[in-house]
Design an enzyme around this catalytic site. Structure first.
Site, short mmCIF file in Angstrom:
data_model
loop_
_atom_site.label_atom_id
_atom_site.label_comp_id
_atom_site.label_asym_id
_atom_site.label_seq_id
_atom_site.Cartn_x
_atom_site.Cartn_y
_atom_site.Cartn_z
N LYS B 191 35.80 35.86 88.52
CA LYS B 191 35.84 35.06 87.30
C LYS B 191 34.42 34.78 86.82
O LYS B 191 33.68 34.05 87.46
CB LYS B 191 36.56 33.73 87.52
CG LYS B 191 36.79 33.00 86.19
CD LYS B 191 37.12 31.55 86.36
CE LYS B 191 35.92 30.66 86.47
NZ LYS B 191 35.11 30.53 85.25
N GLY B 243 27.09 28.66 92.26
CA GLY B 243 27.14 27.61 91.24
C GLY B 243 26.62 26.30 91.80
O GLY B 243 25.77 26.30 92.69
N SER B 244 27.14 25.20 91.28
CA SER B 244 26.59 23.90 91.64
C SER B 244 27.02 23.48 93.04
O SER B 244 28.07 23.89 93.54
CB SER B 244 27.04 22.85 90.64
OG SER B 244 28.40 22.56 90.84
N THR B 245 26.21 22.62 93.66
CA THR B 245 26.55 22.10 94.98
C THR B 245 27.82 21.27 94.91
O THR B 245 28.63 21.30 95.84
CB THR B 245 25.36 21.30 95.54
OG1 THR B 245 24.31 22.22 95.87
CG2 THR B 245 25.73 20.54 96.80
N GLY B 248 30.65 23.64 94.95
CA GLY B 248 30.64 24.29 96.26
C GLY B 248 31.27 23.41 97.33
O GLY B 248 32.04 23.87 98.17
N GLU B 265 26.55 30.03 97.37
CA GLU B 265 25.16 29.98 96.92
C GLU B 265 25.08 28.84 95.93
O GLU B 265 25.57 28.94 94.81
CB GLU B 265 24.78 31.28 96.19
CG GLU B 265 24.94 32.52 97.02
CD GLU B 265 23.81 32.73 98.00
OE1 GLU B 265 22.92 31.86 98.08
OE2 GLU B 265 23.83 33.75 98.69
N CYS B 299 18.78 28.89 90.27
CA CYS B 299 19.03 27.97 91.38
C CYS B 299 17.83 27.91 92.32
O CYS B 299 17.61 26.91 92.98
CB CYS B 299 20.29 28.36 92.14
SG CYS B 299 20.38 30.11 92.47
N GLU B 396 18.62 18.51 90.75
CA GLU B 396 18.41 19.81 90.15
C GLU B 396 18.60 19.68 88.64
O GLU B 396 19.65 19.24 88.18
CB GLU B 396 19.42 20.81 90.72
CG GLU B 396 19.21 22.21 90.20
CD GLU B 396 20.15 23.22 90.85
OE1 GLU B 396 21.32 22.88 91.07
OE2 GLU B 396 19.72 24.36 91.09
#
Lengths: 285, 497
Positions: B191, B243-245, B248, B265, B299, B396
């Site tokens: 996706k 993507g974002s933590t 994740g 990641e 990132c 971030e």
């Protein structure tokens, strides 16, 4: 006249010392046949947190030691364990109800596991890392490094010595430090092992051993922000999915439950490492 | 502000040199790519826009849970019936074909990427798309050599991989995910991000040209709920997310107990450490590249500049004059250095965090540049004398915003660099090799660039420590993330006897 025996007080092993549980709690350890063997410390949340602090403090020195040095320290554990074989055989016979042959086999296998893992300490980097041929004028090298502080639940069903060794050895050989919850039902061999560790050259805090209820202690370790990885080897019987969910809060690396004592493997070593890739420019000459 | 830009205009302004979009032959609307064909989605379609102009590019199908299921079923069927039965050599040949087709259609892909994402054409043309081809070419060669991947003889594929990728490097992240998965023998449902689906859909056409068997790669478009349905689908064996933590973390929770293999990641807050003995001109270029490459939507961006106190003023002065020469504007213009921010939402986040920086009393400097009337833009910004506890030194930002901190000793630099829950990347600038290696040893980060920054290569593993995620992409390690060993690694004698 028969001699009156001198029983040992079994305590926790944290930061190279043998404290009682700060909670003052103990629980009765019984033989397979139900006879009283000893009172073991029933570790609390505070003990778990103290153990994490000890493991974190020991991490810099231990991970900074050379692989050669760590290998020798692990081999030294095997040497000392070898010298106390009879004691461990007796302990396993009484606490696990094993035959002498079965107990001897478990002790010998545990000693051999230390030897096998000791030899990896200065080799796993070569096997798990590599140089990378990138398209450009760069030196580029990938090497594995220890993940950090590892919390582990030792196997709970039998293998009270071998199971503990099988989760601790692959973690510490790379430079990780460990907080391990011993077999709840048969914790005596674990505490005796900590006496071996204390008199070998393992720096205090590198291996910390808690006795008590994994059900009670594990959530505090799984949710602890200063723990980097969670080995659920012996968590099969408790709600380990919840522990994995808690571990996700700080994105800990999680190893799943296993049945029995995990076999020695390079995979277990590498699972608790991080690959670091360093690039450096090459000048154009 | 105007004064600076007029004075620089005298010698720095170039005539517009936009890359033509005539190379594109876009459709008005795109369906989902399932089982080798474009099909209708059952969710409400959405528009993808160009962030530089806010103009609509195309209408994109939205996959609902039923579509996700159809795609996973197609991937499973393709795995069982086709892909797992092919030889490694043949899988490799398909990947080689894809690599070549990407090279052949490179300019078209670069233009589409820049149009949809907002990144400068010089980056999509010279970095993203060439790396996409390189990634497929690299992993193509692995497909028939899995026995040598370090997992022992006959490692096997995991099955169906669910992959969710971000908007900052849309096509490159697709390549990072698909190439190793297919080489290892898995099939894929991927996706793309909601704001950048375009290049993935052109890539689907490439898969048709390559005659890749239907269902081996399925590309479904949609937003977060589509990704969630995909990741949580019970018939998925592997989840790979970039993507974002925050997301994740949610994925790590949702797959707990399922036995799905996961690589994540996630975010970063990289320290770029500049010692007083650094090659200063290169370091300035490296700092600029480290945080302003791709508008800072990276990132592993070097968002925290740690500069040795004795050269702090010099470095900041040089940075300001260098940033004053960067050209912000039309991403399709070949002279553009700084393109558009990918979305209004992201622009709002960058603004919000920068405002917090100012409110917390940090010195803010913004490069003088003219902001176009339409689209989403953020001028290169420096916050100087940032304290380690400041919000902009911890969160971030994912934008062209650099926080400058100082240090005196290597030990202090290391302590500050590691003082973050993230651990994706770091930079070290010094002409002293022994110092670089000693510092690199101490940094808790997965990728360390010494006297360079933001270098990527398919042969080089990439991924983080701590809350930057787990698993590696790239190289042999990236291949292992899609393979299961056949129980190779227990000793045959000794301890295991």
């Amino acid at each position: 006249m028969t001699r009156l025996a001198v029983p040992k007080t079994y305590k926790l092993y944290i930061g190279g010392k043998f404290p009682r549980s700060e909670s003052g709690r103990t629980y009765e350890v019984l033989s397979k046949k139900g006879a009283f063997l000893a009172n073991a410390a029933l570790a609390s949340r505070k003990d778990a947190r103290d153990a994490v602090v000890a493991a974190r403090s020991a991490l810099g020195g231990w991970s900074g030691a050379t692989g050669y040095n760590r290998g020798q320290v692990l081999y030294r554990i095997a040497e000392l364990l070898e010298g106390r074989r009879d004691q461990f055989v007796d302990e396993l016979m009484s606490s696990e109800g094993l035959s002498k042959a079965a107990a001897t086999k478990q002790v010998d296998t545990s000693i051999d596991a230390w030897v096998w893992y000791a030899g990896w300490a200065d080799k796993y980097v070569q096997v798990a890392g590599n140089g990378n041929a990138v398209s450009g004028p760069y030196f580029n090298l990938s090497t594995p490094e220890p993940t950090g502080v590892v919390a582990a639940i030792a196997p709970q069903e039998g293998n009270s010595l071998l199971g503990l060794v099988a989760v601790v050895a692959p973690a510490v050989l790379t430079g990780n430090t460990v907080v391990v919850v011993a077999s709840e039902a048969a914790p005596l061999a674990a505490i005796s092992l900590s006496e071996v560790l204390a008199t070998s050259d393992v720096p205090g805090g590198v291996i910390n051993i808690l006795t008590g209820s994994p059900q009670e202690i594990a959530p505090w370790l799984a949710g602890h922000a200063d723990v980097n990885a969670l080995d659920l080897a012996g968590a099969e019987a408790i709600d380990w999915v919840d522990l994995q969910v808690m571990a996700a809060d700080t994105l800990k690396r999680v190893l799943p439950p296993v049945t029995g004592a995990p076999a020695p493997s390079l995979e277990r070593i590498v699972a608790l490492t991080e690959t670091k890739t360093v690039w450096h420019t090459k000048s154009l000459i | 502000m105007t004064e600076v830009s007029t004075s620089s205009a005298r010698f720095l302004d170039y005539a517009p040199a936009p890359e033509s979009t005539s190379i594109l032959h876009l459709k008005k609307s795109y369906g989902l790519f399932i089982d080798g064909a474009f099909v209708k989605g059952h969710g409400t379609p959405f528009q993808t826009i160009s962030p530089a102009t806010e103009n609509t590019i195309a209408e994109i199908a939205n996959a609902n849970a039923k579509d996700v299921d159809t795609a996973v079923v197609a991937a499973r069927r393709a795995y069982d019936k086709t892909w797992s039965k092919l030889s490694g050599a043949d899988r490799g040949k398909y990947l080689f074909r894809i690599a070549r087709l990407v090279q052949e259609r490179a300019r078209e892909l670069a233009v589409a990427e820049t149009l949809d994402n907002g990144k400068p054409i010089k980056e999509s043309r010279d970095v993203d798309v060439p790396l996409v081809a390189a990634w497929f070419f690299y992993y193509a060669g692995w497909a028939d050599k899995l026995d040598y991947a370090g997992l022992g003889p006959r490692p096997h594929a995991l099955g169906v991989a669910a992959q969710v990728i971000p908007w900052n490097f849309p096509l490159l992240m697709l390549a990072w995910k698909i190439a190793p998965a297919l080489a290892a023998g898995n099939t894929v449902v991927i996706k793309p991000a909601e704001t950048t689906p375009l290049s993935a859909l052109i890539f689907a056409e490439i898969l048709q040209q390559a005659e890749l068997p239907g269902g081996v790669v399925n590309i479904i478009t949609g937003a977060g709920d589509t990704g969630q349905a995909l990741v949580n689908h019970p018939d998925v064996n592997k989840v790979a997310f970039t993507g974002s933590t925050g997301v994740g973390r949610a994925i790590a929770k949702s797959v707990a107990g399922t036995g799905k293999r996961v690589t994540l990641e996630l975010g970063g807050k990289a320290a770029n450490i500049v010692f007083d003995d650094a090659p200063i001109d290169q370091a300035i270029e490296g700092i600029v590249n480290g945080i302003f490459f791709n508008q800072g939507h990276v990132c592993c961006a070097g968002s925290r500049l740690l500069v040795q106190e004795s050269i702090h003023e010099d470095v900041v002065d040089r940075l300001k004059s260098r940033l004053s020469t960067l050209r912000l504007g039309d991403p399709l213009d070949k002279n553009t250095d700084i393109g558009a921010i990918n979305s209004r939402e992201q622009l709002d986040r960058i603004r919000e965090l920068s405002d917090i920086g100012e409110k917390e009393g940090v010195e803010r400097w913004t490069a003088p540049c003219v902001i176009p009337d339409k689209g989403f833009w953020f001028a290169p910004t420096i916050f100087d004398k940032v304290s380690p506890s400041s919000t902009i030194a911890r969160e971030e930002i994912f934008g062209p915003v650099l926080s400058v901190l100082t240090f005196r000793t290597p030990a202090e630099a290391i302590a500050k660099a590691n003082n973050t829950p993230y651990g994706l990347s770091a930079g070290i600038w010094s002409d002293k090799g022994s110092k670089i290696l000693a510092v690199a040893d101490q940094l808790r980060a997965g990728v360390i660039w010494a006297n360079t920054f933001n270098r990527f290569d398919p042969a080089s593993p990439f991924g983080g420590y701590k809350e930057s995620g787990y698993g590696r992409e790239g190289g042999r390690h990236g291949l292992a993330a899609y393979l299961e060993s056949a129980g190779w690694n227990a000793p045959v004698s000794g301890a295991n006897k």
